[in-house]
Design an enzyme around this catalytic site. Structure first.
Site, short mmCIF file in Angstrom:
data_model
loop_
_atom_site.label_atom_id
_atom_site.label_comp_id
_atom_site.label_asym_id
_atom_site.label_seq_id
_atom_site.Cartn_x
_atom_site.Cartn_y
_atom_site.Cartn_z
N LYS A 174 0.53 -1.03 -0.04
CA LYS A 174 0.32 -0.22 -0.29
C LYS A 174 0.50 1.34 -0.07
O LYS A 174 0.89 2.22 -0.80
CB LYS A 174 -0.99 -0.24 1.06
CG LYS A 174 -1.57 1.59 1.00
CD LYS A 174 -2.06 1.28 2.80
CE LYS A 174 -0.68 1.76 4.09
NZ LYS A 174 -2.28 2.41 4.70
N ASN A 175 1.60 0.87 0.50
CA ASN A 175 2.72 2.08 1.18
C ASN A 175 3.90 2.85 -0.35
O ASN A 175 4.36 3.89 -0.75
CB ASN A 175 3.24 2.49 2.34
CG ASN A 175 2.65 2.29 3.69
OD1 ASN A 175 1.62 3.28 3.25
ND2 ASN A 175 3.60 2.11 4.76
N CYS B 157 -4.21 8.53 10.25
CA CYS B 157 -3.74 7.90 11.90
C CYS B 157 -3.48 8.94 12.30
O CYS B 157 -2.00 9.86 12.42
CB CYS B 157 -2.83 6.93 11.33
SG CYS B 157 -3.97 5.93 10.82
N ARG C 190 3.02 14.49 13.22
CA ARG C 190 3.85 14.42 11.74
C ARG C 190 3.47 14.71 10.84
O ARG C 190 2.96 15.47 10.55
CB ARG C 190 3.13 13.33 11.34
CG ARG C 190 3.49 12.24 12.08
CD ARG C 190 2.88 10.57 11.26
NE ARG C 190 1.18 11.06 11.08
CZ ARG C 190 1.15 9.42 10.51
NH1 ARG C 190 1.57 8.71 10.62
NH2 ARG C 190 -0.41 9.82 10.25
N ASP D 26 6.88 19.85 7.64
CA ASP D 26 8.12 21.32 7.31
C ASP D 26 8.73 20.31 6.18
O ASP D 26 9.05 21.56 5.60
CB ASP D 26 8.79 21.62 8.57
CG ASP D 26 8.71 20.00 9.23
OD1 ASP D 26 8.33 19.91 9.21
OD2 ASP D 26 10.25 20.33 9.60
#
EC number: 2.5.1.7
Length: 425
Positions: A25-26, A119, A124, A127
């Site tokens: 998936k990633n 999630c 997270r 930047d």
């Protein structure tokens, strides 16, 4: 009263059997975003059928992509960008959808993307995404929860990341792939980043240094189409291996990349389990008396942060004392309180989790993110008695056909409806 779906697990049965690992998936999500870069047809072979993929496809369709499924093969084409705005109702569901920002900027000259969701563990920030686009020459600003960027020429330059960042690296790669040029320093080296680089090379970009901290990419004025196969999902593979370890079972994984799992395989071997590894398969047989170990999640090729919660659940079943630290997301411990409901002895102090392994018992628990959900499933499979896991939505974002695949390995699991009290008006 309303109803919600829960995963019912009757624990105590060792997992046994064979499993073919699904595509990652990633890796699929940034590759889907990259399809925005070309007007030519793209075919992706063996795409995971997950909620996150469906959300990304909804977003791409909003931006101008036409797509069609043929079994597990996905055909896509974006003749033109119809909108440069990625709305909150889609981006807010999944953090990875933020990656379309760089692709829109490259293809349309501007991109407007809402603050990402997904999630809810730890802080997270984005930047490094902003730093990359600004270093490449884009004008970037934020207003009312939306990030805006525009360019007047193809983006080019040198980006020195403050730390390795998967999303930031992918964002920069997409931003320069269409006519730009960049050197990325402290680039992420994860297999999913490498897979995106290989896909961009298929489309016509020149990419050097993939899998190293310095990546050079030279885009093409026009990218072509093509057919591509996405790499296997190392996190899914690791989850099932840890589930087999927690239940003291045996498992053969096929269609896997063992070299993407070196850190986990080393831990399992040191824990006393038997492992045989081939080019695209892993055979695992659990020892009845595993040893505890220390987990320190960090950038690839270190132990994956996405497997940290699942490894914690496994270690909760291993007699003796283990410790867990996450250098990527130091506060990624939403699973700890729920594991404690199952009898796990866990002590969190100064962002170091101490695990005292013991026999777990079934309980009603709730998944608060994808991998916390995976951890609860692993714990429930090993526990004595029955468990009900709420938050099936998260499990379906990260694990395709989870219930059916566990059943095929002998687990006593099924989805069922559970009554839920509705809030008063």
């Amino acid at each position: 009263m309303g109803v919600s779906r829960v995963l019912y697990v009757e624990g105590g049965t060792p997992l046994k059997g064979e499993l073919r690992v699904y595509p990652a998936k990633n890796a699929a999500l940034p590759i889907l975003a990259a399809s925005l870069l070309t007007p030519e047809p793209i075919t992706l072979v063996e795409v995971p059928r997950l909620r996150d993929v469906e959300v990304m496809l909804e977003l791409l369709a909003h931006l101008g992509t036409q797509y069609a499924w043929e079994g597990r093969t996905l055909h896509l084409q974006t003749p033109e960008i119809k909108s440069t705005h990625a709305p909150y109702e889609l981006v807010g569901q999944m953090r990875a959808s933020f990656i379309v920002w760089g692709a829109l900027l490259a293809r349309a000259g501007e991109g407007h993307v809402s603050m990402p969701g997904g999630c809810a563990f730890g802080f997270r920030p984005v930047d490094q995404h902003i730093k990359a686009l600004e270093a490449l020459g884009a004008e970037v600003w934020e207003e009312d929860g939306t990030f805006h960027a525009r360019r007047t020429r193809p983006l080019s330059g040198r980006v020195v990341f403050d730390l390795p960042t998967v999303g930031g690296t992918e964002q920069a790669m997409l931003a320069v792939a269409l006519g730009g040029e960049a050197t990325l320093v402290q680039a992420a080296v994860e297999p999913e980043v490498v897979d995106l680089g290989h896909f961009l090379a298929l489309l016509g970009a020149e990419v050097e240094g993939l899998g190293s901290p310095i990546v050079r990419i030279k885009g093409a004025p026009r990218l072509k189409g093509g057919t591509y196969r996405i790499i296997p999902d190392r996190i899914e593979a690791g989850t099932y291996l840890l589930a087999a370890a927690a239940t003291r079972g045996s498992l053969t994984l096929e269609g896997v990349r063992p070299d993407h799992l070196d850190a986990l395989l080393d831990k399992l071997w040191r824990s006393g389990h038997r492992l045989e590894v081939g080019e695209d398969w892993i055979r695992f047989r659990a020892t009845p008396d595993p040893a505890p170990f220390h987990v320190e999640a960090r950038e690839y090729p270190g132990f994956p942060t996405d497997l940290q919660p699942i490894a914690t659940a496994y270690l909760a079943t291993v007699p003796g004392q283990s410790t867990v630290v996450d250098r990527i997301y130091p506060d990624r411990f939403t699973h700890v309180g729920e594991l404690a409901r199952m009898g796990a002895e866990l002590y969190l102090r100064d962002r170091i989790l101490t695990v005292q392994g013991r026999r777990l018992h079934g309980a009603q628990v709730k998944a608060l993110d994808i991998r916390a959900g995976g951890a609860l499933v692993v714990a429930a499979l090993s526990a004595e008695g029955a468990s009900e896991i709420e938050g099936v939505y998260f499990l379906e974002r990260g694990y395709e056909h989870l219930t059916e695949r566990l059943q095929a390995l002998g687990a006593r699991v099924h989805l069922r409806e559970s009554p839920v009290a509705l809030a008063a008006d």
